[in-house]
Design a protein around this motif. Structure first.
Motif, mmCIF file in Angstrom:
data_model
loop_
_atom_site.group_PDB
_atom_site.id
_atom_site.type_symbol
_atom_site.label_atom_id
_atom_site.label_comp_id
_atom_site.label_asym_id
_atom_site.label_seq_id
_atom_site.Cartn_x
_atom_site.Cartn_y
_atom_site.Cartn_z
ATOM 1 N N THR A 1 0.803 -1.211 0.000
ATOM 2 C CA THR A 1 0.000 0.000 0.000
ATOM 3 C C THR A 1 0.838 1.263 0.000
ATOM 4 O O THR A 1 0.294 2.354 -0.035
ATOM 5 N N GLN B 1 -8.260 -3.131 -0.136
ATOM 6 C CA GLN B 1 -9.619 -3.606 0.131
ATOM 7 C C GLN B 1 -9.680 -4.292 1.499
ATOM 8 O O GLN B 1 -8.726 -4.935 1.936
ATOM 9 N N PRO C 1 -5.205 -9.603 -8.918
ATOM 10 C CA PRO C 1 -5.483 -8.228 -9.383
ATOM 11 C C PRO C 1 -4.956 -7.196 -8.391
ATOM 12 O O PRO C 1 -5.271 -7.241 -7.203
ATOM 13 N N ARG C 2 -4.147 -6.260 -8.895
ATOM 14 C CA ARG C 2 -3.505 -5.273 -8.016
ATOM 15 C C ARG C 2 -4.516 -4.364 -7.329
ATOM 16 O O ARG C 2 -4.238 -3.821 -6.252
ATOM 17 N N GLU C 3 -5.700 -4.226 -7.935
ATOM 18 C CA GLU C 3 -6.695 -3.340 -7.322
ATOM 19 C C GLU C 3 -7.244 -3.879 -6.005
ATOM 20 O O GLU C 3 -7.970 -3.177 -5.292
ATOM 21 N N MET C 4 -6.896 -5.109 -5.654
ATOM 22 C CA MET C 4 -7.327 -5.637 -4.361
ATOM 23 C C MET C 4 -6.560 -5.003 -3.206
ATOM 24 O O MET C 4 -7.020 -5.046 -2.058
ATOM 25 N N ILE C 5 -5.411 -4.418 -3.478
ATOM 26 C CA ILE C 5 -4.648 -3.755 -2.413
ATOM 27 C C ILE C 5 -5.486 -2.625 -1.830
ATOM 28 O O ILE C 5 -6.057 -1.812 -2.560
ATOM 29 N N GLU D 1 -7.328 -5.723 6.161
ATOM 30 C CA GLU D 1 -7.001 -4.993 4.931
ATOM 31 C C GLU D 1 -5.927 -5.731 4.141
ATOM 32 O O GLU D 1 -4.928 -6.180 4.703
ATOM 33 N N TRP E 1 -6.618 -15.387 -2.948
ATOM 34 C CA TRP E 1 -7.427 -14.200 -3.237
ATOM 35 C C TRP E 1 -8.879 -14.541 -3.563
ATOM 36 O O TRP E 1 -9.794 -13.750 -3.278
#
Length: 341
Positions: free
Chosen positions: A5, A96, A90-94, A81, A115
């Motif tokens: 993050t 979440q 998928p990097r967009e999970m960081i 988190e 994941w």
């Protein structure tokens, strides 16, 4: 690790461990543990809360070793988190917040999980409650609806009605149109099970549950038994089952062996089945997570259902949490607070 993050991750973390199997008092908070190594399809979760489950107690006692490749650290479900992802995630999970089913490792400041075994925590859902959901939700959904084939309008007998599994089974059963009968060990627990939604709660210390089930169903019996006792309960459960009934074993707290009259199985056309979740493949758990995300998770996201919570203990007091679970006083889920909300 593929990314994080932007905050630097520590080199080590605190986690609950034990030097040798034994009672709850062997559990201790240990420092200097390395962070989990991520596989390509894993995420790294900064743990907010970790759920406490009966298999954790069995593993601590030396009776339930982790499957090959799983973390030896206790803990089968967490919330928190996502702070790093593997190369195939998928990097967009960081960033979440998720509730995750894990093969182990939950009693720690950081935990790795596949994941596709994560469910998104919506705004408004407390992270303590999110951590109380995955293990029981995955277990009950698979065993009651997939293996037990429970359908709207049918009836189910659930043993251990105020356990984490039992309370989840009551809620899901009622949400999907089942008549729910449970057994409990005292009057207060029977009252709690009824408040949660059970149509009938039987105090098995004071009443023969077979007689009570048959009286309630006018002699027909129930369509499904969800059994965590096994042992001599199995033959009694079979007496409770209607024709074409399904007996689903999810634990063997009363012993793994049962003496059965197979002629009864034939005459009533019964199905005897069961399962354990932890050793199942990643692909199986991912498919199960997808089905839960489509059918059951929305009920928790919109607040229609919420887990029955017992007590929250600090991570350092994991021994007290295990002692509470093993003395049987709890109603609903016990969780450990790691980083908190």
């Amino acid at each position: 690790m593929d990314a994080n993050t932007g905050r630097a991750l520590p080199d080590t973390m605190q986690a609950i461990g034990f030097d040798a199997p034994g009672g709850p008092d062997v559990l201790q908070l240990q420092s200097g543990n390395p962070l989990p190594r991520l596989r390509p399809d894993d995420v790294l979760i900064r743990v907010a809360y970790a759920g406490v489950n009966r298999p954790d107690c069995l593993q601590r006692a030396g009776a339930y070793p982790p499957p090959p490749g799983a973390s030896p650290t206790l803990g089968l479900e967490v919330s928190g988190e996502i702070v790093a992802v593997g190369t195939e995630v998928p990097r967009e999970m960081i960033g979440q917040y998720v509730a995750a089913l894990t093969p182990g490792g939950g009693y720690a400041e950081y935990c790795a999980a596949h994941w596709q075994h994560c469910l998104p925590v919506p705004e408004g859902m407390m992270l303590s409650e999110a951590a109380a959901l995955p293990e029981t939700l995955f277990t009950v959904w698979h065993n009651l609806f997939e293996r037990g084939l429970a359908r709207d309008g049918e009836s189910v007998l659930i043993h251990g009605g105020t356990s984490g599994i039992g309370t989840m089974a009551i809620m899901l059963g009622k949400a999907f149109g089942l008549q729910v009968i449970v057994t409990c060990g005292d009057t207060a627990k029977c009252a709690a099970a009824t408040r949660i939604g059970a149509d009938l709660a039987i105090n098995y210390r004071e009443q023969d549950f077979v007689e009570a089930v048959l009286a309630h169903t006018e002699g027909k019996g129930v369509n499904v038994v969800l059994d965590m006792v096994s042992g001599d309960y199995v033959a009694r459960n079979m007496k409770c089952l209607a024709e074409d009934g399904r007996h689903v074993t999810i634990a063997v707290l009363g012993g793994p062996k049962a003496d059965l009259n197979m002629a009864v199985v034939m005459m009533k056309r019964l199905t005897l089945t069961g399962s354990t979740l932890r050793p199942r493949s990643d692909s199986f758990k991912a498919a199960l997570a997808d089905e839960i995300a489509d059918n059951a998770w929305p009920l928790f996201c919109d607040g229609e259902l919420s887990p029955v919570m017992d007590r929250t203990f600090p991570l350092a007091e994991a021994a007290a949490a295990h002692a509470r679970m093993e003395n049987g006083d709890h109603i609903g889920k016990i969780v450990l607070e790691v980083a908190g909300q």
